[in-house]
Design a protein around this motif. Structure first.
Motif, PDB file in Angstrom:
ATOM      1  N   UNK A  55       0.442  -1.346   0.404  1.00  0.00           N
ATOM      2  CA  UNK A  55       0.024  -0.138  -0.346  1.00  0.00           C
ATOM      3  C   UNK A  55       1.449   1.631  -0.396  1.00  0.00           C
TER       4      UNK A  55
ATOM      5  N   UNK B  60       0.740   3.732   2.024  1.00  0.00           N
ATOM      6  CA  UNK B  60       0.308   4.509   3.136  1.00  0.00           C
ATOM      7  C   UNK B  60       1.968   3.996   3.150  1.00  0.00           C
ATOM      8  N   UNK B  61       2.916   2.858   3.292  1.00  0.00           N
ATOM      9  CA  UNK B  61       3.970   2.376   3.751  1.00  0.00           C
ATOM     10  C   UNK B  61       4.716   2.821   3.080  1.00  0.00           C
TER      11      UNK B  61
ATOM     12  N   UNK C 185       5.299   6.814   4.392  1.00  0.00           N
ATOM     13  CA  UNK C 185       6.245   6.788   5.770  1.00  0.00           C
ATOM     14  C   UNK C 185       7.895   5.976   5.868  1.00  0.00           C
TER      15      UNK C 185
ATOM     16  N   UNK D 299       9.159   6.977   3.533  1.00  0.00           N
ATOM     17  CA  UNK D 299      10.005   8.732   3.150  1.00  0.00           C
ATOM     18  C   UNK D 299      10.072   9.667   4.484  1.00  0.00           C
ATOM     19  N   UNK D 300       8.833   9.323   4.861  1.00  0.00           N
ATOM     20  CA  UNK D 300       8.554  10.351   6.246  1.00  0.00           C
ATOM     21  C   UNK D 300      10.084   9.761   6.877  1.00  0.00           C
TER      22      UNK D 300
ATOM     23  N   UNK E 163      13.861   9.622   4.678  1.00  0.00           N
ATOM     24  CA  UNK E 163      14.239  10.713   3.013  1.00  0.00           C
ATOM     25  C   UNK E 163      15.093  10.064   2.470  1.00  0.00           C
TER      26      UNK E 163
ATOM     27  N   UNK F 138      14.233  10.238  -4.134  1.00  0.00           N
ATOM     28  CA  UNK F 138      13.137  10.617  -4.821  1.00  0.00           C
ATOM     29  C   UNK F 138      12.974   9.230  -6.114  1.00  0.00           C
TER      30      UNK F 138
END
Lengths: 604, 604
Positions: free
Chosen positions: B521, B523-524, B527, B529-530, B533, B536
């Motif tokens: 998903x 959302x994974x 998270x 990324x948060x 970092x 890209x």
């Protein structure tokens, strides 16, 4: 205290399953909102916006997003990364429609012990949050690297001095460290942003492991939560009461009953701090009856044994295949409604109350599942609810007896049985703590301390739940580890223990009557002799009649058991001498091994 | 060290069941004798003389009767009662034919802190014992009220100075308190009457609770038992090596495999202290193959997926319905012998060894159940044993390939798979620690630390067992609490993880080929990324291809999973960058939730 009911919230981490399972269970149990645990979101396929919609559809708010870890008191480069991380989480919170984030005190090796720096960086975070209409609740973990008391977290919040930064209190983090909850009153209520509640057994272990594995819902452990919450409310805090319980068993149990258990714990706590919850539990005056659900074959065996125990068959139900058996104040119903051959289980237990309708009202307020009931037009209207193990619990005055018409007399004289001493129910593994809380909150019984012991097939724990006058006793037993394939011959036995004036005389009579008394091995009596140096003649009599013996500082306990009858029932006669208040727990392993022998002999 | 093998003994308290169950299990596992735990006798219907006979029939001696508690340093009236109690127990021991009793240091409120009195009274007890041809082994409990170190128990024994009084050493009581085992060498071997061995995980908790619930067999915990036993043997001690393990799981597990597990732990420990045990485990050079047991339908689905993964079907077994699929060094057998529709399980795993017959010899010495095998006259003679979860483990050189004749080519190009990185096996609840010890003692793999994590349906733990060169890895996973009815859609999934040179490229190819890649998903990735970092472009690629990501201080890990195929199998492609040595454990909950979604969607 305030009469306005608090908002009731549960952290999703308390429950098992996917986020969808958890939200559905929380809503069904009547919660107003949830704390959303980050990992529950991360594994979900639903977007934050979809979760927001699902919650709205279920009538749930999202009151807190948590946890955000290891933020404060770090070097500039780590701070930059942490602020970036926070902004990403604020993005998520925006989509979720939640405006409060929990920040736990740091455990990071990158952090330094500098309250000034922590306050400065938390203020920065609060500014970022405020810019997005959000707020930050700072919580001292009991194992925080530098900040591990709520007083310390409050000092830092006070120093940061930002309206979007407040304190989150967690009862576990405070009470596990023996913190003084009275000091909570020094914090202004508007700076308490959130209140998390958890109970726990008193364990002497690493506090992080204790917290992660052994938290309980309020009322299930050893913490004084009413005092704690009372202190919080006295600050003027009017935010949610939110449960945050990490528990290995709840994490893998069906979330629907677990959420009900949680709700019950919260209602009981509310009552303890002064919020009215329907009626208080009415006083009880004893066991009205115990009902055994049987098939025809097991029913005949049980009837025969009740007769041998001196019970009289005193009535037949007007409209159902139910027999009433009585002796002294003991009443047993045999309900032959079972279809599975050999069935013999405790289908129901009934307590006597002067005010059945108050009991029913309270049960309903405590979220006990009220059971539907068919009855004839002339029959008593008995309120009943389902206990966590499925046992039906009736609240009744004595009018129910009118449903029964007279029947035949007893074939043999009575054995001095005066009533039901206790009903013993083996609990399903996931429901042990839930059951004690159920009987406490719904029925008004008081849980006694848990006794833990090694039984032949694994560790077992037992606790009584008893009404304040001692007239109603239920003994709950469960295993410490859920059993697998390897197990005793009888799974989850249940029994009814009858109070008896003279167990030795009764046991002799039973032997003479050829009743199926459970045979106790000689080794037990040899050990009893070695340990207790009992009177010779008493020992001879105990041994000859398979009577078990225990004593404590208050008195003595004599008890004798029948064999297992049908699928999982036995009867016990017990005699309390002096102030003995236990259940003969030291003898339980002997009885379990004997029942297994009985069953193996019958099968072989 | 001595080449004379020690006597191998197990305390009955280590095992579940009635005394009869325990004795049968101990004998079947090859133990020479037992420590008889008093409660096991007390609940038994067999007389001590009958137990003695049963042991003799089973080829077991009774080496110790235990425990005798709270004897020493008491006022005269308590001493009289304690001596009476002792005489009654000597009666029992006489009938049992056992001459050694264990006396634990007192925890009684009746006792006083007086070594002189303790020594005097223990001497009295030793005199009584000696008069009946018996001896007393005095043990310092780690939580003894006054005596809680072995040095202290030895001072008292020395002061008592009676030939029938010696010391019992228990590794738990010494090592749990951080005691120095080197000082054991100051005790003359003939005054060491008995040696009890237990391992334990390193826990920070009350030592009594730690001891009662969490002991493990040697090699399963954190204690340095080889050093401990080495010190004991250097005193000249030649008594039994006896296991005394209190463990909640073993107490309720089938005693037969538990006794084998115990025996294996003892053999490994013996080897570590210098007693030769057959051959050492030969060096391994990799996974030879993994074999999937399938029915026709699941087999077709797995074959299709292997083809999509770029495997080539390179052979058919000469006499069995088995296909060989290969890519790089990875070999998978599909064995269509299952009859239950949908079956797909790992039936066997095979490790490559230069010396299969030494491996087989060692497996036999380590009490691994050797499996019968039917083979054609021309086929390779593969030695195989059953792991605790039933998986067949083969030891083979490359001659087994000759059993397969050539088959068709692969329909699509390979995906850079170079071999099997690891095989992941979900362990039955009771067998987690046993499995690690099995692979350690039998196969020569090294257990890695246990990682514990919260999964959607309960707490889970994972540990790898890896050969010293890192060429063979098996990941063992188990639940902390045995699951009940409420559970994920797929119970006990297993998987084969293939090492892949470029997981991102492979995942892209799989997507193009329409392979059943597990959808991860959004959302994974948000998270990820948060938290991390990431670059890209890397994040975009991971997200687009459902590739999971982890990193540690040594390197990075990219992995992608298929959906569950058949009853409980999935494949994984993994890429280790740098020195990453884990299994992507932080991503496991994401994968579990995704598999549940896949299954629920498939079910409708």
């Amino acid at each position: 205290m305030s009469a306005v009911e608090p908002r009731r919230v549960i952290a999703t981490v308390c429950l098992s399953g996917t986020l969808e399972d958890k939200l559905a269970a929380a809503a069904a149990a009547g919660f107003d909102g949830v704390e959303l645990f980050e990992n529950d979101l991360v594994v979900s396929a639903a977007s934050p916006a979809e979760i927001r919609q699902r919650c709205a559809d279920l009538g749930l708010t999202i009151d807190l997003y948590q946890p955000f870890r290891d933020f404060e008191a770090v070097p500039p480069d780590v701070l930059r990364a942490n602020l970036r991380r926070a902004e990403r989480k604020f993005d998520v919170m925006e989509q979720l429609g939640v405006d409060l984030v929990l920040v736990c005190s740091t455990v990071s090796p990158d952090a330094v012990d500098d309250d000034e720096l922590a306050a400065e960086q938390l203020r920065l975070l609060a500014e970022r949050a405020a810019a997005r209409g959000m707020r930050v609740a700072y919580e001292a973990l009991a194992w925080g690297r530098f900040v591990n008391t709520y007083e310390h977290s409050w000092r830092i919040v006070r120093r940061a001095d930002h309206p979007a930064l407040g304190v989150c209190l967690d009862s576990f983090h405070v009470l596990s460290r023996g913190g003084d909850p009275a000091l909570i009153r020094t914090i202004p209520g508007e700076k308490l942003f959130f209140l998390q509640l958890a109970d726990a057994p008193q364990l002497d272990m690493d506090v992080l492991q204790w917290s992660r594995h052994h938290r309980l819902f309020p009322g299930q452990g050893a913490f004084d939560l009413p005092t704690f919450v009372g202190n919080v409310l006295s600050t003027g805090y009017r935010g949610p009461l939110s449960l945050e319980v990490f528990n290995d068993v709840f994490r893998q149990a069906d979330p629907k009953p677990a959420a009900l258990d949680a709700m019950r714990s919260l209602r009981l706590l509310e009552e303890q701090v002064g919020f009215p919850v329907a009626a208080p539990a009415p006083e009880l005056s004893g066991h009205a009856f115990a009902e055994l659900t049987v098939d025809e074959v097991a029913g005949a065996k049980l009837a025969e044994t009740l007769a041998a125990l001196g019970f009289e068959r005193t009535g037949e139900h007007g409209s159902k295949p139910v027999q009433l058996w009585e002796q002294g104040g003991a009443r047993v119903l045999l309900n032959a409604k079972a279809e599975t051959p050999g069935t013999a289980v405790i289908g129901a237990l009934a307590v006597e109350t002067g005010d059945p309708s108050s009991s029913a009202l309270r049960a309903d307020a405590m979220h006990a599942p009220v059971l539907p009931r068919t009855r004839g037009p002339q029959e008593a209207n008995l309120a009943s609810v389902a206990a966590p193990d499925g046992t039906e619990v009736f609240f009744c005055s004595d009018s129910w007896l009118a449903d029964f018409s007279g029947a035949g007399a007893s074939p043999v004289p009575g054995l001095g049985i005066t009533g039901i001493d206790h009903v013993a129910l083996t609990q399903p593994f996931d429901h042990f703590d839930e059951a004690a809380l159920f009987y406490r909150s719904v029925v008004g019984l008081r849980p006694e301390p848990i006794a833990e012991y090694a039984a032949p097939f694994g560790m077992v724990r037992t606790r009584g739940v008893v009404d304040p006058t001692g007239s109603v006793r239920i003994a709950l037993t469960g295993t410490l580890v859920r059993r697998g394939e390897w197990a005793p011959a009888v799974r989850d036995p249940q029994h009814i223990a009858f109070a008896c004036e003279d167990v030795l005389a009764a046991a002799r009579a039973l032997r003479e009557r050829g009743a199926p008394v459970l045979r106790v091995p000689d080794n037990y009596y040899d050990d009893l002799d070695a340990r207790l140096d009992l009177d010779r003649e008493l020992l001879v009599q105990l041994r000859a009649n398979s009577v078990l013996y225990d004593r404590d500082e208050h008195g003595e306990y004599l008890h004798v058991c029948t064999e297992i009858l049908g699928s999982r029932i036995f009867f016990e006669l017990v005699q309390r001498i002096g102030g003995y208040a236990g259940y003969g727990v030291p003898n339980a392993p002997v009885r379990m091994a004997a029942h297994r022998r009985q069953r193996l002999a019958a099968d072989g």
